[in-house]
Write an enzyme that holds these catalytic residues in place. Structure first.
Site, short mmCIF file in Angstrom:
data_model
loop_
_atom_site.label_atom_id
_atom_site.label_comp_id
_atom_site.label_asym_id
_atom_site.label_seq_id
_atom_site.Cartn_x
_atom_site.Cartn_y
_atom_site.Cartn_z
N LEU A 72 0.87 -1.17 0.00
CA LEU A 72 0.00 0.00 0.00
C LEU A 72 0.90 1.22 0.00
O LEU A 72 1.93 1.24 0.69
CB LEU A 72 -0.91 0.03 1.24
CG LEU A 72 -1.98 -1.06 1.35
CD1 LEU A 72 -2.72 -0.93 2.67
CD2 LEU A 72 -2.96 -1.00 0.18
N ASP A 73 0.55 2.24 -0.77
CA ASP A 73 1.32 3.48 -0.77
C ASP A 73 1.44 4.02 0.65
O ASP A 73 0.54 3.82 1.49
CB ASP A 73 0.64 4.54 -1.64
CG ASP A 73 0.65 4.20 -3.12
OD1 ASP A 73 1.39 3.27 -3.51
OD2 ASP A 73 -0.09 4.86 -3.87
N ARG A 74 2.52 4.72 0.91
CA ARG A 74 2.78 5.23 2.26
C ARG A 74 1.59 5.99 2.86
O ARG A 74 1.23 5.75 4.02
CB ARG A 74 4.04 6.11 2.25
CG ARG A 74 4.38 6.65 3.63
CD ARG A 74 5.74 7.32 3.64
NE ARG A 74 6.11 7.70 4.99
CZ ARG A 74 7.35 8.02 5.38
NH1 ARG A 74 8.33 8.01 4.48
NH2 ARG A 74 7.60 8.33 6.62
N VAL A 76 -1.51 5.65 2.37
CA VAL A 76 -2.75 4.86 2.34
C VAL A 76 -2.78 3.91 3.54
O VAL A 76 -1.76 3.34 3.91
CB VAL A 76 -2.84 4.06 1.02
CG1 VAL A 76 -4.11 3.22 0.98
CG2 VAL A 76 -2.79 5.01 -0.17
#
Length: 236
Positions: A72-74, A76
């Site tokens: 997951l993107d930072r 998110v």
């Protein structure tokens, strides 16, 4: 078909809620702002924090194996699955490649979105700048990217949407909704540049459906729906 929600925490700093754990899987609720995997910043990351948790809880000597099968993107938050064995990692990676793992997100975006929709774009990633561009038609080196969504709530300025990813591309939800004129709240990179760089964005992985790598049981793994700003402008 059991449903799993928060059951424990890693007792690390930052602390990470645990949704499910057995001998093969560790499923967490990743906090926004925490890296999935370590990078040049040296900031805390999910993989090393969860390894520390396993090492301490089970008093394991030496290195702990933990497979990162997706990210997951930072900025998110939400459901994230880690594999405690190489066999589980291999079988989960196979499910991801075959697109049999279903991922559901909630996002809060600018504007009034359609009641429902299914979008196809072609995404091209620039690794040097860690940014992604979206195109309406096929372009060399761009990968087809699909998602479906429904609008959960809307007001004059914002909408909450529930998104089912059909493909899993880097920054996919952020880029596709920005391309259609509905950038995510808080997204400096693809939305309003007035938001602070690195700030949390209004995107949360709320559900993951997968086949258990050894029992073959269908699992539905859920994170609590988002609360606080900016979500609190809506009642749900």
């Amino acid at each position: 078909m059991p449903n799993f929600e928060i059951m424990d925490t890693t007792q690390t700093s930052p602390n990470i809620p645990i949704i499910y754990e057995d001998n093969h899987l560790l499923v967490i609720d990743k906090p926004a702002g925490v890296l999935s995997q370590e990078d040049h910043t040296g900031d805390p990351d999910v993989l090393n924090l969860c390894k520390a948790y396993i090492k301490k809880k089970y008093n394991k000597p030496g290195n702990v194996y933990l497979g990162l099968v997706h990210r997951l993107d930072r900025p998110v938050s939400g459901v994230m699955v880690l594999a405690k064995t190489s066999k589980a990692a291999s079988r989960l990676s196979y499910q991801i490649r075959k697109r049999t793992i279903n991922k559901t997100y909630w996002a809060l975006v600018e504007g009034q979105t359609p009641v429902f929709g299914e979008w196809v774009h072609f995404l091209e990633k620039d690794n040097r700048s860690n940014t992604v561009k979206a195109f309406k038609s096929q372009k060399r080196n761009a990968k087809e990217s699909r998602l479906k969504f429904i609008t959960v709530k809307t007001n004059d300025n914002f909408s909450i949407i529930e998104v089912d990813l059909i493909t899993g591309r880097p920054h996919q939800i952020r880029v596709q909704f920005a391309k259609e004129g509905f950038p995510l709240w808080g997204d400096h990179k693809y939305g309003n540049p007035q938001f602070a760089r690195g700030k949390d964005i209004a995107l949360r992985a709320v559900k993951l459906e997968l086949e258990h790598p050894t029992t073959k049981e269908l699992m539905i793994l859920k994170a609590p729906k988002p609360t606080g700003q900016p979500w609190s402008m809506f009642e749900y």
